[in-house]
Enzyme design. Sequence first.
Site, PDB file in Angstrom:
ATOM      1  CG  ASP A 177      -1.944   1.084   1.197  1.00  0.00           C
ATOM      2  OD1 ASP A 177      -3.022   0.842   0.625  1.00  0.00           O
ATOM      3  OD2 ASP A 177      -1.676   2.181   1.725  1.00  0.00           O
ATOM      4  CG  ASN A 185      -4.908  11.195  -5.296  1.00  0.00           C
ATOM      5  OD1 ASN A 185      -4.245  11.298  -6.325  1.00  0.00           O
ATOM      6  ND2 ASN A 185      -5.513  10.077  -4.950  1.00  0.00           N
ATOM      7  CG  ASP A 194      -4.395   8.848 -12.226  1.00  0.00           C
ATOM      8  OD1 ASP A 194      -4.759   8.309 -11.164  1.00  0.00           O
ATOM      9  OD2 ASP A 194      -5.190   9.336 -13.053  1.00  0.00           O
ATOM     10  CD  GLU A 220      -4.514   4.169  -1.401  1.00  0.00           C
ATOM     11  OE1 GLU A 220      -4.712   4.608  -0.256  1.00  0.00           O
ATOM     12  OE2 GLU A 220      -5.377   4.254  -2.301  1.00  0.00           O
TER      13      GLU A 220
END
Length: 301
Positions: A177, A185, A194, A220
Amino acid sequence: MSEALLPQTLLASHEASPNPAALFDAQDVLRWANKAFCEAYKVQPDGHLTWSDMMRSNHASGQGAVIEADDIEAWLAATASRRGKLPHRAFEADLTDGRWIWMSETVLPDGWLMCLAIDITPLRQDSRSLRQAHAKALRASQTDALTGLANRRQGLQLLQQALAESEAWPLCVALLDLDHFKQINDSLGHAAGDQVLCDFARQMLASTRREDGCARIGGEEFLLILPAAALGQAGVIVERLLARVRQSRPLAEQPEFGYRCSAGLVEAQWGESSEVLLQRADAALYRAKAAGRDRIERDAG
């Protein structure tokens, strides 16, 4: 003919064959190729050229394999999610010289991969477009559209397959993770997020073996399947991945930006279900997060 002469005779027959043939080692380096393969893919074995480098060169030069992709790295990631994961597979492929070939790939006991191609251009092609459309749709259903890795469904299928095959044991699984991904973000935007996810997919492929399964299973979070690897060897592979991530700088407009990830690594027990195995991996990942992130927590079961 004596048995001692068989290897030389087999090699000579492949050398003289008009059908492309090649051998890649366990690290996917091209170790041998006959003249037909070298001419088809515009390569020469030098002890360093990998399959990925060969495909990048073909894509850049417009020679060799026909690769219908704007993003070659995403194409490589998607193809790597299938290459060498089964003992044998076969598929249609096109060459830029106009030939249509049937390529077979066989994984040998030592991890080497043998490629043999047959020219099927003269065969009737009435149903070819339908077969190609079906194959393309199947690949899309198995692939994460952003990163090119296997998607959740395909990743779980790969895990079920590994659990059922005795050749894959010892077997380890890691859940990974990205640390503080929401902050990436929120502060840099989803486009930057991304890019980070795609960079992590590239680091996974660069850090793992051809036989390892790599999948994005949500947001993620990623799944890594490590067949024929006990906890010690699997830990080395995952540590290598974390080290690559620490060094990565995926955003050209933010050259100082870096990111980290955490991992929960577990060794499977014979007869254990995929659900229980993933629960153990998730618990190990939670411990890694709680212990400060950017680390691996292991569980031998």
